[in-house]
Write a protein that holds these residues in place. Sequence first.
Motif, PDB file in Angstrom:
ATOM      1  N   SER A 687       0.834  -1.202   0.000  1.00 14.43           N
ATOM      2  CA  SER A 687       0.000   0.000   0.000  1.00 14.43           C
ATOM      3  C   SER A 687       0.870   1.254   0.000  1.00 14.43           C
ATOM      4  O   SER A 687       1.934   1.286   0.619  1.00 14.43           O
ATOM      5  CB  SER A 687      -0.914   0.011   1.225  1.00 14.43           C
ATOM      6  OG  SER A 687      -1.784  -1.096   1.194  1.00 14.43           O
ATOM      7  N   GLU A 689       1.626   5.258   0.749  1.00 12.41           N
ATOM      8  CA  GLU A 689       1.307   6.456   1.509  1.00 12.41           C
ATOM      9  C   GLU A 689       1.006   7.588   0.530  1.00 12.41           C
ATOM     10  O   GLU A 689       1.219   7.468  -0.676  1.00 12.41           O
ATOM     11  CB  GLU A 689       2.484   6.833   2.416  1.00 12.41           C
ATOM     12  CG  GLU A 689       2.866   5.779   3.429  1.00 12.41           C
ATOM     13  CD  GLU A 689       1.779   5.556   4.473  1.00 12.41           C
ATOM     14  OE1 GLU A 689       0.996   6.506   4.718  1.00 12.41           O
ATOM     15  OE2 GLU A 689       1.709   4.432   5.019  1.00 12.41           O
ATOM     16  N   ARG A 693       2.079   7.687  -3.340  1.00  8.93           N
ATOM     17  CA  ARG A 693       1.047   7.681  -4.381  1.00  8.93           C
ATOM     18  C   ARG A 693       1.291   8.827  -5.371  1.00  8.93           C
ATOM     19  O   ARG A 693       1.136   8.663  -6.577  1.00  8.93           O
ATOM     20  CB  ARG A 693      -0.336   7.797  -3.760  1.00  8.93           C
ATOM     21  CG  ARG A 693      -1.484   7.755  -4.763  1.00  8.93           C
ATOM     22  CD  ARG A 693      -2.821   7.888  -4.043  1.00  8.93           C
ATOM     23  NE  ARG A 693      -3.114   6.725  -3.229  1.00  8.93           N
ATOM     24  CZ  ARG A 693      -3.774   5.654  -3.676  1.00  8.93           C
ATOM     25  NH1 ARG A 693      -4.195   5.616  -4.938  1.00  8.93           N
ATOM     26  NH2 ARG A 693      -4.031   4.638  -2.882  1.00  8.93           N
ATOM     27  N   LYS A 748      -7.704  -3.686  -8.371  1.00  2.84           N
ATOM     28  CA  LYS A 748      -6.789  -4.363  -7.452  1.00  2.84           C
ATOM     29  C   LYS A 748      -7.006  -5.873  -7.416  1.00  2.84           C
ATOM     30  O   LYS A 748      -6.080  -6.632  -7.123  1.00  2.84           O
ATOM     31  CB  LYS A 748      -6.927  -3.774  -6.050  1.00  2.84           C
ATOM     32  CG  LYS A 748      -6.358  -2.368  -5.922  1.00  2.84           C
ATOM     33  CD  LYS A 748      -6.589  -1.799  -4.528  1.00  2.84           C
ATOM     34  CE  LYS A 748      -6.077  -0.375  -4.404  1.00  2.84           C
ATOM     35  NZ  LYS A 748      -6.338   0.204  -3.065  1.00  2.84           N
TER      36      LYS A 748
END
Length: 945
Positions: A687, A689, A693, A748
């Motif tokens: 993922s 931050e 991003r 995703k």
Amino acid sequence: MTHTRSIIPSATYRLQFNKHFTFQQARDLVPYLRDLGVSHVYASPFFRAGTGSLHGYDINDHNELNPEVGSRADYDEFVSVLHAHGMGQIVDFVPNHMGIGSSVNTWWTDVLENGPSSEFAPHFDIDWRPLKSDLYNCVLLPILGDQYGRVLERGEFKLEFEAGAFFLRYFDTRLPIAPRTYTMILVPALIKLAAMGIGDDFLAEFQSVITALEHLPPRTETDPEKIAERLREKEIIKRRLLRRCDECPQLIDAISATLREIEGSPGDARSFDAFDELISAQAYRLSFWRVAAEEINYRRFFDINELAAIRVELPEVFEATHRLLLELIANGSLDGVRIDHVDGLWNPAEYLALLQSRAGQFSSGKGGELPLYLVVEKILLGDERLRADWPVHGTTGYEFANQAIRLLIDPAAEKSVTETYTKFIASSTSFPEIAYHRKQLVMRLALASEINVLAFMLDRLSERNRWYRDFTLNALTTAVREVIACFPVYRTYLTPDQDPGADDIHAVRRAVRLAERRNPGIERSMFDFLGEILIKKFPENIDEQTRAEHMHFVMKFQQCTGPIMAKGVEDTSFYIYNRLVALNEVGGEPNHFAVSREKFFSECVTRQREHPHSMLATSTHDTKRSEDVRARIATLSELPSEWRKALRRWQTINRRHKREIEGELAPDANEEYLIYQTLLGSWPLVSMEKSERAIYLGRIQDYIIKAIKEAKVNSSWVQPNEEWENAVRDFVAKLLRAGANRFLDNFKLLAERVAQLGMVNSLAQTMLKTAVPGMPDFYQGTELWDFSLVDPDNRRLVDYEARRLALSSLAGTDPSALLYEWRDGRIKLHVTHQLLNFRRSHPAVFMQGSFTPVNATGAYSDSCVVFVRRFESSALLVIVPRLSARVGFPPVGDVWRDTAFEWPEEFIGREVGELLTGAKFTVKETSCPMAEALRVLPVAAFALV
């Protein structure tokens, strides 16, 4: 001095040197690379390049190191540390061209000052008598940001006086003023001096300087004695002028005032007449970079105006550009050389033989062996083979990269993937058709001057033959374009002293036949005329001079086809035909989908026989996307139904993010299709931050805009469509926005599946590269996962501290934990580390050993690749998965069901060690279940030593 014969690398690691990564930093990296298993650092060009160059291919001086990379002491210390660790070095060398964007290149500066009278004029491939008579004895410089007249009358040109010489300044560019034209400045200055009341004796001295300038041999003089006289006298005059300035400060004032007058006043067009006259008298003609392509009269590297070709085929140019390289070979600093763009050379075989010969003067190697490890950047298409008469160890490995990725693509999905693509973009244009038209576009725009030169040469040849003199220049220009557009390979290799080979004859005749078929309205005899010349079937009864001119045309033609293929196909068509972009790689042929195991094995056997030490690459500084990105995108062939359904959903969800521009939606469907593949190929494994991003978004936006410009459909570098580009940037931003996002939620799901299968493919590629015949090369940073896109994205700085820590953490780690934690990339590092160290400790297995495929049986026999390398009593059996979606994730243990392989005879009854898990056992059965062989990891390597 002499030293022992070069050691052929067991594995190389490519480092990109520039001001951000220096010799000192490379020195500190050596222990890590040694531990990784690398034998040689493979250095990007580190010779003196343009200021701030991040790649090093714009060499300004071949005989100096790049001061931004380090001093000679820094370099020598780096080499010393390499040798202390038992390692060596090869370097990327650029013999074809030089950077001409700054005054650091003294050769080019001298040419601009002196024109054909420059002692360095013959070093460059300049046409001093081009089609346009206004350019006679001038070099066209397309460096202006606008039309010449506008630039002039805006006052953007400035004049400078320094150390007795005059210069023309255009922002950061400084150009020399021809010495004989100094009089256009000094005569008005003399008048000003007289008006100041300066004494007659000084005025007479100053007048004598002007007279000496007027009597310099003209810059069109090519007689060696006159050139020497001009060179000597102009420098004497500059020193005399400088002394006069030192003696009389008023002279400097008079010169400065004259310069300001000549520079003119914006708003007063007539005030620029004198400046225009001065500039027009130079050995160069300044022009707007966007409109000058048809008239550029110096050969370039592709269409890059700042890179001028040099004539390394001339002995004096070879010697002048290879002094430092040969010195580094002689003192043992270099073990090998990579030759950049070998197809740009006048006579590649001759050049390569000369380089080996010169290297052999410093070697006490064994007879029959090449004294220098030498590889060439050469793209081989179809069944084309590297020339047998080239004294090289192989290529830089583009063909392997494409063979490996095609092995990992499911051939059964070709129809489905193609239909999905053609329906999505509402077009079924084939790749060969796209390539043909894009090569035509390149020849009409970016490389128009090269085509004009060839056509003019061919026209002069036709005028000498009464059978063909009726052909018009326009018709012959069309013939040249059509044959090149139909050329099936990058170039042919005819030479003046040898008959054409069968491969060259076949390539030319195939191109001519295709050109004739595409142009039934053009007189066929014109194509025949060109085709016969290109295979040296010259008219009978021509004299030696005419024969030489025919051969000169052939040699020039051969130098042109490669750049046109590269620009039209790699740099344009590869950004248009987006069916499965894992195939759109340098040296690839995207219209060819998958390759069978049998074909892959056949290529390995051929390489083993012909060039067993050829470089094997999967990522390079030039690849369109990294090996791990390609490995992911290839998995879409294993998920054709999921891919098709996802595209429909995403297209529906994201339609509202598009912007209408002149009746078209931006991005168009083809661009949108590329965006989705790019996201799947590069999506981070963890993922992001907020800051991460933003960085990722910027990378994707920059890549897509570059792709759109390269495609030259909705925008281009020459004519950027900023409205379209902004719409595409906005589209990508909305796809990736944080918060509630229907697209990302759905994306995703497939991205996770693709990432899993891509991991397996990446390990497979790594195993293949390190174990099949050839010499593996690792691009900087790719020992961990690397999801880089095309440059400059793939030239970002590498976090070597993270890699050091990851490597040190491997000791004692349970291999099964590496699979469980595969997202951190250590599993790839582990495979690389184990295989490279085994290669280094058992070089004969790979450099001299045989290569034999091993058959597999059972439900998933088509999903594995098994082979054995042998040398004397040593052997290594390697297992690599492919098409693993059907097997399951991860493809280890019982998911392989009844799939099995037969142990080679020499393994039975012997103890073997599995390199990646450390397991040791005695082979008791002739058959081995894949579930056991791949019990822990998806790949395996069983050593018998």
